[in-house]
Design an enzyme around this catalytic site. Structure first.
Site, PDB file in Angstrom:
ATOM      1  N   LEU A 117      37.225  54.064  17.619  1.00 21.90           N
ATOM      2  CA  LEU A 117      36.716  55.391  17.278  1.00 21.90           C
ATOM      3  C   LEU A 117      37.489  56.435  18.067  1.00 21.90           C
ATOM      4  CD1 LEU A 117      34.254  53.201  17.282  1.00 21.90           C
ATOM      5  CD2 LEU A 117      32.814  55.211  17.036  1.00 21.90           C
ATOM      6  N   ILE A 175      31.668  49.421  23.249  1.00 20.89           N
ATOM      7  CA  ILE A 175      32.610  49.347  24.367  1.00 20.89           C
ATOM      8  C   ILE A 175      33.055  50.748  24.764  1.00 20.89           C
ATOM      9  CG2 ILE A 175      34.829  48.427  25.145  1.00 20.89           C
ATOM     10  CD1 ILE A 175      34.508  46.246  22.995  1.00 20.89           C
ATOM     11  N   GLY A 205      35.076  58.896  22.447  1.00 22.82           N
ATOM     12  CA  GLY A 205      36.138  57.898  22.290  1.00 22.82           C
ATOM     13  C   GLY A 205      35.684  56.515  22.706  1.00 22.82           C
ATOM     14  N   SER A 206      35.811  55.513  21.829  1.00 22.27           N
ATOM     15  CA  SER A 206      35.223  54.224  22.142  1.00 22.27           C
ATOM     16  C   SER A 206      35.675  53.165  21.145  1.00 22.27           C
ATOM     17  CB  SER A 206      33.698  54.337  22.132  1.00 22.27           C
ATOM     18  OG  SER A 206      33.267  54.972  20.930  1.00 22.27           O
ATOM     19  N   ARG A 207      34.995  52.023  21.193  1.00 22.57           N
ATOM     20  CA  ARG A 207      35.306  50.894  20.316  1.00 22.57           C
ATOM     21  C   ARG A 207      34.038  50.090  20.085  1.00 22.57           C
ATOM     22  NH1 ARG A 207      39.944  46.573  22.045  1.00 22.57           N
ATOM     23  NH2 ARG A 207      39.046  44.689  21.126  1.00 22.57           N
TER      24      ARG A 207
END
EC number: 4.1.1.65
Length: 237
Positions: A117, A175, A205-207
């Site tokens: 993301l 995450i 901002g991530s995953r």
């Protein structure tokens, strides 16, 4: 708790109500976690008085935060056995990997889809399947860039184990990334969630990784864009 998606076949309104619905549809609602981030710069803008640059900066910041914390309605596919994307973003990995150790599921590699993301994507997470929450575990860690393969193992994360009505297990992992320093998970052990429900959010901002049962055929490829709650990642047999 989780916000329900718009169910298929929902009757449409008419007249003035229809116009109001159209306006609402064009402006995505705000996730509750974003309210302080929007309210504070708005208050600064109101209190700015004749200082135009302060007012403009406050309004611009509020608008940017409202965009980041947007929470659009989604309509999950009405098909049995599908697993939908838990987040908007770009598929970074389609591979096999061991699930997070803290869930106690062993080290057997499972099919996995990782979604990255960016700061411009919708950052709420949605339930990939309907089922019961069997486990939720938070693991402290580093804050490396979420698009790196090793981020799944070393970054701060929150793991959730879901069990479907047929007994199949799906793991979804939030995450944290280089900028993301706050994982929000509203799901609790024992909660019964429906596919497409909003259950959490990662700031800036991530995953999100999804692990599937052994033998599951994945239907997506790296580089593909996903829409959380709608894009089908796989079909459970």
């Amino acid at each position: 708790m989780a916000r329900r998606p718009t169910p298929p076949g929902t009757p449409e309104t008419t007249g003035v109500g229809h116009v109001v619905d159209l306006v609402r549809a064009s402006i995505p609602p705000l996730h509750p976690a974003g309210l302080p981030f929007v309210a504070v710069p708005l208050a600064v803008a109101v209190a700015a008085g004749k200082r135009k640059w302060v007012r403009r900066a406050g309004l611009a910041t509020a608008a940017a935060c409202a965009g980041f914390f947007r929470h659009p309605n989604r309509v999950p596919p009405n098909r049995p056995g599908v697993v939908v994307a838990p987040a908007d973003g770009e598929i970074a990995l389609v591979d096999t990997a061991s699930p997070p150790a803290e869930l106690g599921l062993g080290d057997q590699p499972l099919p996995r889809v990782s979604i990255f993301l960016s700061v411009l994507d919708v950052h709420v997470q949605r339930t990939p399947v309907s089922g019961v929450v069997r486990e939720v575990r938070h693991q402290s860690g580093q804050f490396r860039s979420a698009d790196l393969p090793e981020a799944s193992a070393v970054n701060e994360r929150n793991s959730m184990l879901l069990e479907t009505q047929s007994g199949q297990q799906i793991v979804v992992v939030q995450i944290a990334g280089l900028l993301a320093r706050r994982i929000v998970c509203d799901a609790r052990v024992g909660d019964v969630l429906t596919i497409g429900d909003t259950y959490g959010l990662i700031r800036f901002g991530s995953r999100v990784d999804t692990y599937f049962p052994v033998g599951t055929e994945l239907l997506v490829q790296p580089g593909q864009r996903t829409i959380g709650g709608e894009t089908v990642l796989a079909t459970l047999s």
